[in-house]
Design a protein around this motif. Structure first.
Motif, mmCIF file in Angstrom:
data_model
loop_
_atom_site.group_PDB
_atom_site.id
_atom_site.type_symbol
_atom_site.label_atom_id
_atom_site.label_comp_id
_atom_site.label_asym_id
_atom_site.label_seq_id
_atom_site.Cartn_x
_atom_site.Cartn_y
_atom_site.Cartn_z
ATOM 1 N N SER A 108 0.673 -1.027 0.016
ATOM 2 C CA SER A 108 0.076 0.248 0.087
ATOM 3 C C SER A 108 0.875 1.152 0.149
ATOM 4 O O SER A 108 2.139 1.441 0.277
ATOM 5 C CB SER A 108 -1.089 0.003 1.232
ATOM 6 O OG SER A 108 -0.133 -0.090 2.521
ATOM 7 N N LEU A 109 0.238 2.164 -0.353
ATOM 8 C CA LEU A 109 0.987 3.713 -0.506
ATOM 9 C C LEU A 109 0.234 4.605 0.419
ATOM 10 O O LEU A 109 -1.023 4.704 0.439
ATOM 11 C CB LEU A 109 1.112 4.220 -2.035
ATOM 12 C CG LEU A 109 1.620 3.291 -2.985
ATOM 13 C CD1 LEU A 109 1.267 3.609 -4.447
ATOM 14 C CD2 LEU A 109 3.220 2.798 -2.736
ATOM 15 N N GLU A 110 0.958 5.697 0.887
ATOM 16 C CA GLU A 110 0.394 6.835 1.557
ATOM 17 C C GLU A 110 1.131 7.991 1.488
ATOM 18 O O GLU A 110 2.516 7.943 1.496
ATOM 19 C CB GLU A 110 0.014 6.320 2.820
ATOM 20 C CG GLU A 110 1.128 5.938 3.857
ATOM 21 C CD GLU A 110 0.948 5.528 5.132
ATOM 22 O OE1 GLU A 110 1.467 6.182 6.198
ATOM 23 O OE2 GLU A 110 -0.048 4.855 5.436
ATOM 24 N N THR A 111 0.676 9.244 1.450
ATOM 25 C CA THR A 111 1.506 10.253 1.481
ATOM 26 C C THR A 111 1.025 11.084 2.859
ATOM 27 O O THR A 111 -0.126 11.152 3.007
ATOM 28 C CB THR A 111 1.254 11.069 0.098
ATOM 29 O OG1 THR A 111 -0.087 11.458 -0.028
ATOM 30 C CG2 THR A 111 1.813 10.652 -0.933
ATOM 31 N N GLU A 112 1.824 11.610 3.535
ATOM 32 C CA GLU A 112 1.613 12.606 4.584
ATOM 33 C C GLU A 112 2.838 13.489 4.819
ATOM 34 O O GLU A 112 3.981 13.070 4.840
ATOM 35 C CB GLU A 112 1.590 11.616 5.827
ATOM 36 C CG GLU A 112 1.148 12.102 6.914
ATOM 37 C CD GLU A 112 0.957 11.443 8.032
ATOM 38 O OE1 GLU A 112 1.327 11.734 9.359
ATOM 39 O OE2 GLU A 112 0.592 10.024 7.932
ATOM 40 N N ALA A 113 2.491 14.679 4.967
ATOM 41 C CA ALA A 113 3.393 15.642 5.210
ATOM 42 C C ALA A 113 4.662 15.955 4.476
ATOM 43 O O ALA A 113 5.699 16.106 4.888
ATOM 44 C CB ALA A 113 3.968 15.573 6.646
ATOM 45 N N GLY A 114 4.129 15.759 3.078
ATOM 46 C CA GLY A 114 5.297 16.004 1.978
ATOM 47 C C GLY A 114 6.163 14.416 2.122
ATOM 48 O O GLY A 114 7.164 14.767 1.442
ATOM 49 N N ALA A 115 5.783 13.563 2.436
ATOM 50 C CA ALA A 115 6.585 12.118 2.516
ATOM 51 C C ALA A 115 5.878 11.121 1.594
ATOM 52 O O ALA A 115 4.524 11.226 1.829
ATOM 53 C CB ALA A 115 7.000 11.886 3.720
ATOM 54 N N LEU A 116 6.509 10.307 1.175
ATOM 55 C CA LEU A 116 5.543 9.080 0.508
ATOM 56 C C LEU A 116 6.069 7.705 1.368
ATOM 57 O O LEU A 116 7.384 7.532 1.597
ATOM 58 C CB LEU A 116 6.170 9.071 -1.053
ATOM 59 C CG LEU A 116 5.883 7.555 -1.600
ATOM 60 C CD1 LEU A 116 4.122 7.720 -1.610
ATOM 61 C CD2 LEU A 116 6.497 7.440 -2.793
ATOM 62 N N GLY A 117 5.154 7.189 1.719
ATOM 63 C CA GLY A 117 5.471 5.834 2.443
ATOM 64 C C GLY A 117 4.804 4.669 1.625
ATOM 65 O O GLY A 117 3.882 4.755 0.997
ATOM 66 N N CYS A 118 5.891 3.624 1.397
ATOM 67 C CA CYS A 118 5.362 2.480 0.318
ATOM 68 C C CYS A 118 5.473 1.097 1.394
ATOM 69 O O CYS A 118 6.807 0.984 1.675
ATOM 70 C CB CYS A 118 6.059 2.393 -0.698
ATOM 71 S SG CYS A 118 6.024 3.952 -1.745
ATOM 72 N N HIS A 119 4.400 0.656 1.849
ATOM 73 C CA HIS A 119 4.662 -0.510 2.799
ATOM 74 C C HIS A 119 5.121 -1.715 1.788
ATOM 75 O O HIS A 119 4.693 -2.064 0.891
ATOM 76 C CB HIS A 119 3.044 -0.536 3.244
ATOM 77 C CG HIS A 119 2.616 0.365 4.199
ATOM 78 N ND1 HIS A 119 3.180 0.597 5.669
ATOM 79 C CD2 HIS A 119 2.074 1.601 4.166
ATOM 80 C CE1 HIS A 119 2.422 1.744 5.946
ATOM 81 N NE2 HIS A 119 1.853 2.204 4.957
ATOM 82 N N ALA A 120 6.190 -2.571 2.630
ATOM 83 C CA ALA A 120 6.531 -3.486 1.903
ATOM 84 C C ALA A 120 5.760 -4.732 1.913
ATOM 85 O O ALA A 120 4.872 -4.990 2.882
ATOM 86 C CB ALA A 120 7.843 -3.931 2.778
ATOM 87 N N ASP A 121 5.631 -5.326 0.505
ATOM 88 C CA ASP A 121 4.685 -6.423 0.387
ATOM 89 C C ASP A 121 5.406 -7.783 0.503
ATOM 90 O O ASP A 121 6.488 -7.903 0.209
ATOM 91 C CB ASP A 121 4.343 -6.477 -1.169
ATOM 92 C CG ASP A 121 3.027 -7.410 -1.443
ATOM 93 O OD1 ASP A 121 2.311 -7.613 -0.433
ATOM 94 O OD2 ASP A 121 3.080 -7.763 -2.609
ATOM 95 N N GLY A 122 4.708 -8.542 1.546
ATOM 96 C CA GLY A 122 5.273 -9.912 1.816
ATOM 97 C C GLY A 122 6.306 -10.055 2.740
ATOM 98 O O GLY A 122 6.958 -11.008 3.075
#
Length: 152
Positions: A22-36
């Motif tokens: 999954s992906l999320e943006t917050e406070a000018g940052a990108l977070g990409c959750h590792a799959d598996g």
């Protein structure tokens, strides 16, 4: 390209790659959750300390140690593994370096500086950020417990 435009572009690229849970943006940052991953881990793109960073972070000590242990036992150098993945993605440039530490937020962190965090990014800087993010995912997916085995 502004910082917000860069983050939006990277989010689209990460989504198109289809390699993140999954992906999320917050406070000018990108977070990409590792799959598996055996334990929660997140790839991040963030401006910090005057630089734009791509990072892998986890609160799980054992996950971080599993990566370190595999590198130690194989004798592979993370910089070389990362460079190989980035070259496979089309990167042409100097070999990336990384830092590894435990952050004040108690997150085990591997990170690579992409460029200065100017807030106005050139096309080549945006492309380097994209390739570093996707290179990090391709590199770390193969290390330690970042990919749950079918035997677990």
């Amino acid at each position: 390209m502004t910082h917000d435009e860069l983050i939006a572009m990277l989010r689209n690229a990460a989504d198109e790659a289809g390699v993140f849970e999954s992906l999320e943006t917050e406070a000018g940052a990108l977070g990409c959750h590792a799959d598996g991953s055996a334990e929660p881990a997140e790839y991040r793109v963030v401006a910090e300390d005057g630089k734009l960073w791509v990072a892998l972070v986890t609160a799980d000590r054992w996950l971080s140690e599993s990566i370190e242990s595999e590198l130690m036992h194989t004798g592979d150098k993370l910089e070389e593994l990362l460079e190989e993945e980035m070259v496979d993605l089309g990167y042409e440039g100097p070999m990336p370096t990384y830092e590894h530490f435990r952050s004040p937020e108690k997150l085990f962190t591997f990170r690579t500086a992409v460029c200065d965090a100017s807030g106005d990014y050139a096309t080549d800087q945006a492309e380097r950020a994209r390739l570093t993010l996707l290179g990090y995912e391709a590199c770390f997916r193969q290390l330690g417990d970042m990919s749950e085995s079918e035997e677990d």
